[in-house]
Design a protein around this motif. Structure first.
Motif, mmCIF file in Angstrom:
data_model
loop_
_atom_site.group_PDB
_atom_site.id
_atom_site.type_symbol
_atom_site.label_atom_id
_atom_site.label_comp_id
_atom_site.label_asym_id
_atom_site.label_seq_id
_atom_site.Cartn_x
_atom_site.Cartn_y
_atom_site.Cartn_z
ATOM 1 N N GLU A 153 9.443 8.207 -4.176
ATOM 2 C CA GLU A 153 10.660 8.436 -3.388
ATOM 3 C C GLU A 153 10.337 8.117 -1.933
ATOM 4 O OE1 GLU A 153 13.101 12.351 -1.769
ATOM 5 O OE2 GLU A 153 12.133 12.449 -3.739
ATOM 6 N N TYR A 154 11.124 7.225 -1.333
ATOM 7 C CA TYR A 154 10.903 6.826 0.057
ATOM 8 C C TYR A 154 12.229 6.785 0.802
ATOM 9 C CZ TYR A 154 6.330 5.044 -1.503
ATOM 10 O OH TYR A 154 5.069 4.914 -2.030
ATOM 11 N N ALA A 155 12.155 7.059 2.095
ATOM 12 C CA ALA A 155 13.305 6.835 2.964
ATOM 13 C C ALA A 155 13.290 5.387 3.432
ATOM 14 C CB ALA A 155 13.243 7.773 4.168
ATOM 15 N N TRP A 156 14.476 4.849 3.704
ATOM 16 C CA TRP A 156 14.556 3.571 4.394
ATOM 17 C C TRP A 156 15.785 3.581 5.266
ATOM 18 C CZ3 TRP A 156 16.454 -1.556 1.969
ATOM 19 C CH2 TRP A 156 17.578 -1.353 1.172
ATOM 20 N N ARG A 157 15.894 2.618 6.167
ATOM 21 C CA ARG A 157 16.937 2.659 7.186
ATOM 22 C C ARG A 157 17.410 1.247 7.487
ATOM 23 N NH1 ARG A 157 14.127 5.066 12.423
ATOM 24 N NH2 ARG A 157 16.063 4.306 13.353
ATOM 25 N N PRO A 158 18.565 1.124 8.184
ATOM 26 C CA PRO A 158 19.057 -0.206 8.554
ATOM 27 C C PRO A 158 17.985 -1.027 9.266
ATOM 28 C CG PRO A 158 20.751 1.418 8.970
ATOM 29 C CD PRO A 158 19.527 2.188 8.571
ATOM 30 N N GLY A 159 17.874 -2.287 8.865
ATOM 31 C CA GLY A 159 16.855 -3.171 9.415
ATOM 32 C C GLY A 159 15.660 -3.327 8.507
ATOM 33 N N ASP A 160 15.459 -2.389 7.569
ATOM 34 C CA ASP A 160 14.340 -2.481 6.633
ATOM 35 C C ASP A 160 14.654 -3.478 5.514
ATOM 36 O OD1 ASP A 160 13.191 -0.489 8.129
ATOM 37 O OD2 ASP A 160 13.421 1.085 6.608
ATOM 38 N N LEU A 195 4.440 0.004 -1.553
ATOM 39 C CA LEU A 195 5.030 1.270 -1.987
ATOM 40 C C LEU A 195 4.541 1.719 -3.357
ATOM 41 C CD1 LEU A 195 8.749 0.678 -0.904
ATOM 42 C CD2 LEU A 195 6.889 1.716 0.420
ATOM 43 N N THR A 196 3.939 0.824 -4.117
ATOM 44 C CA THR A 196 3.459 1.141 -5.464
ATOM 45 C C THR A 196 1.950 0.956 -5.531
ATOM 46 O OG1 THR A 196 3.960 -1.144 -6.083
ATOM 47 C CG2 THR A 196 5.595 0.533 -6.644
ATOM 48 N N GLU A 197 1.309 1.659 -6.467
ATOM 49 C CA GLU A 197 -0.131 1.496 -6.710
ATOM 50 C C GLU A 197 -0.336 0.682 -7.973
ATOM 51 O OE1 GLU A 197 -2.451 5.016 -6.947
ATOM 52 O OE2 GLU A 197 -2.213 5.542 -4.834
ATOM 53 N N ASP A 198 -1.134 -0.378 -7.871
ATOM 54 C CA ASP A 198 -1.402 -1.207 -9.043
ATOM 55 C C ASP A 198 -2.113 -0.415 -10.133
ATOM 56 O OD1 ASP A 198 -0.440 -3.227 -7.481
ATOM 57 O OD2 ASP A 198 -2.339 -4.306 -7.290
ATOM 58 N N HIS A 199 -1.677 -0.610 -11.367
ATOM 59 C CA HIS A 199 -2.416 -0.090 -12.516
ATOM 60 C C HIS A 199 -3.298 -1.225 -13.026
ATOM 61 C CE1 HIS A 199 1.390 2.522 -12.851
ATOM 62 N NE2 HIS A 199 0.455 3.190 -12.208
ATOM 63 N N ILE A 235 11.722 4.745 -7.002
ATOM 64 C CA ILE A 235 11.028 3.649 -7.672
ATOM 65 C C ILE A 235 10.335 4.158 -8.923
ATOM 66 C CG2 ILE A 235 9.266 1.845 -7.448
ATOM 67 C CD1 ILE A 235 9.650 2.011 -4.408
ATOM 68 N N GLY A 236 10.520 3.452 -10.030
ATOM 69 C CA GLY A 236 9.751 3.679 -11.249
ATOM 70 C C GLY A 236 8.858 2.479 -11.479
ATOM 71 N N HIS A 237 7.593 2.724 -11.875
ATOM 72 C CA HIS A 237 6.617 1.630 -11.842
ATOM 73 C C HIS A 237 5.563 1.768 -12.928
ATOM 74 C CE1 HIS A 237 2.676 0.086 -10.137
ATOM 75 N NE2 HIS A 237 3.393 -1.009 -10.278
ATOM 76 N N ILE A 238 5.251 0.638 -13.565
ATOM 77 C CA ILE A 238 4.115 0.536 -14.491
ATOM 78 C C ILE A 238 3.541 -0.866 -14.333
ATOM 79 C CG2 ILE A 238 3.373 0.465 -16.912
ATOM 80 C CD1 ILE A 238 5.684 2.379 -17.553
ATOM 81 N N GLY A 239 2.216 -0.978 -14.184
ATOM 82 C CA GLY A 239 1.570 -2.284 -14.143
ATOM 83 C C GLY A 239 1.165 -2.700 -12.745
ATOM 84 N N ASP A 240 1.071 -4.032 -12.520
ATOM 85 C CA ASP A 240 0.607 -4.527 -11.223
ATOM 86 C C ASP A 240 1.653 -5.347 -10.476
ATOM 87 O OD1 ASP A 240 0.571 -6.788 -12.802
ATOM 88 O OD2 ASP A 240 -1.464 -7.403 -12.265
ATOM 89 N N SER A 241 2.900 -5.359 -10.951
ATOM 90 C CA SER A 241 3.969 -5.863 -10.091
ATOM 91 C C SER A 241 4.167 -4.827 -8.977
ATOM 92 C CB SER A 241 5.260 -6.066 -10.880
ATOM 93 O OG SER A 241 5.084 -7.048 -11.875
ATOM 94 N N ARG A 242 4.682 -5.264 -7.845
ATOM 95 C CA ARG A 242 4.661 -4.398 -6.665
ATOM 96 C C ARG A 242 6.019 -4.272 -5.983
ATOM 97 N NH1 ARG A 242 -0.822 -6.450 -3.465
ATOM 98 N NH2 ARG A 242 -2.341 -5.727 -5.045
ATOM 99 N N ALA A 243 6.149 -3.193 -5.206
ATOM 100 C CA ALA A 243 7.241 -3.038 -4.242
ATOM 101 C C ALA A 243 6.622 -2.839 -2.867
ATOM 102 C CB ALA A 243 8.127 -1.853 -4.601
ATOM 103 N N TYR A 244 7.192 -3.533 -1.884
ATOM 104 C CA TYR A 244 6.783 -3.403 -0.489
ATOM 105 C C TYR A 244 7.995 -3.029 0.363
ATOM 106 C CZ TYR A 244 2.615 -6.386 -1.508
ATOM 107 O OH TYR A 244 1.457 -6.934 -2.010
ATOM 108 N N LYS A 245 7.718 -2.353 1.489
ATOM 109 C CA LYS A 245 8.758 -2.131 2.502
ATOM 110 C C LYS A 245 8.341 -2.820 3.789
ATOM 111 C CE LYS A 245 9.517 1.897 4.668
ATOM 112 N NZ LYS A 245 10.056 3.253 4.974
ATOM 113 N N ILE A 246 9.246 -3.634 4.326
ATOM 114 C CA ILE A 246 9.030 -4.280 5.611
ATOM 115 C C ILE A 246 9.913 -3.562 6.621
ATOM 116 C CG2 ILE A 246 9.341 -6.412 6.930
ATOM 117 C CD1 ILE A 246 8.754 -6.473 3.168
ATOM 118 N N ALA A 247 9.286 -2.931 7.600
ATOM 119 C CA ALA A 247 10.007 -2.159 8.620
ATOM 120 C C ALA A 247 9.425 -2.520 9.974
ATOM 121 C CB ALA A 247 9.876 -0.663 8.363
ATOM 122 N N GLY A 248 10.257 -3.056 10.846
ATOM 123 C CA GLY A 248 9.744 -3.497 12.137
ATOM 124 C C GLY A 248 8.710 -4.588 11.946
#
Length: 254
Positions: free
Chosen positions: A180-187, A134-138, A115-128
């Motif tokens: 950098e994050y791992a993810w798996r089937p179902g996420d 996944l990102t920190e707001d600037h 993930i590359g990130h600038i600003g306050d848009s976000r990435a989330y991971k839903i697992a289980g």
């Protein structure tokens, strides 16, 4: 892997300054970009469109099997190039001075997210049954939270919660956060502008995504939830579903 993108102008804004793009197959990888523009005279939508176009174009060289660090470097350089070009464009035109945009770009393989990130848009991971940002707001309020001056709850209602401290295109150079994050089937990965995250809390986001077997339905419900809570900004969501084997991973049994 399944991917879906949805956007809405919202109930207040006259122009949709959000942009998103997805590449379902890019040399064995998957790519999604979200950008939330800012600036008067329709400069925000120009900035966000330039960000998506330039970053997307620069990332066409990535491929499955590329070393992770090399992939990160290409992503970093792509975002830096977008910054340079947006800044140069704005500097040449008086009406566009100060225009800029957020950006979240996610490169996904079957095992890894970069993930590359600038600003306050976000990435989330839903697992289980959990959701992780996944990102920190600037942003100003995030800085206040980090230094203990306000709580997370106070940040959600702070009058300056939309003030960002880092943007793409507003300065000659910019610092890109790389993850950098791992993810798996179902996420499931959610990328969104603050038109969603500023109105719909993470618990509701998790509940909505877990309630729908189809990504399209989940994306539309997320958009509708932001509109139901006022829709005071453009709202954009991209969902990436890791179901490489079958739709059974999302619970439809087919």
């Amino acid at each position: 892997m399944k991917m879906v993108s949805r956007t809405d102008i919202g109930k207040v804004r006259q122009v949709n300054e959000d942009r998103a793009a997805i590449w379902h197959e890019l040399n064995g990888l998957f790519l999604a970009i979200v950008a939330d523009g800012m600036g008067g005279h329709q400069a925000g939508d120009i900035a966000s469109q330039m960000a998506v176009d330039i970053v997307g174009s620069e990332l066409q060289s990535i491929h499955w099997g590329m070393p992770v660090e090399a992939c990160k470097q290409v992503l970093k350089e792509a975002i830096e190039k977008a910054n340079e070009q947006i800044y140069a464009f704005a500097s040449e035109k008086e009406n566009y001075h100060g225009m800029g945009t957020t950006v979240v770009a996610v490169i996904a393989s079957q095992e890894l997210l970069i993930i590359g990130h600038i600003g306050d848009s976000r990435a989330y991971k839903i697992a289980g049954e959990s959701i992780t940002q996944l990102t920190e707001d600037h942003s100003l309020v995030y800085e206040l939270v980090k230094t203990g001056q306000i709580t997370l709850e106070e940040a959600e209602h702070h009058p300056r919660r939309n003030w960002i401290t880092r943007a793409l295109g507003t300065e000659p150079g910019v610092e890109v956060d790389l993850y950098e994050y791992a993810w798996r089937p179902g996420d499931t990965i959610l990328i969104c502008t603050d038109g969603l995250s500023g109105l719909v809390d993470s618990g509701d986001i998790l509940r909505i995504i877990k309630s729908y077997d189809e990504l399209e339905s989940a994306a539309e419900k997320l958009i509708q939830s932001a509109l139901d809570k006022g829709g005071d900004d453009n709202v954009t969501v991209v969902l990436l579903g890791h179901d490489s084997d079958s739709d059974e991973k999302r619970g439809d049994g087919n």
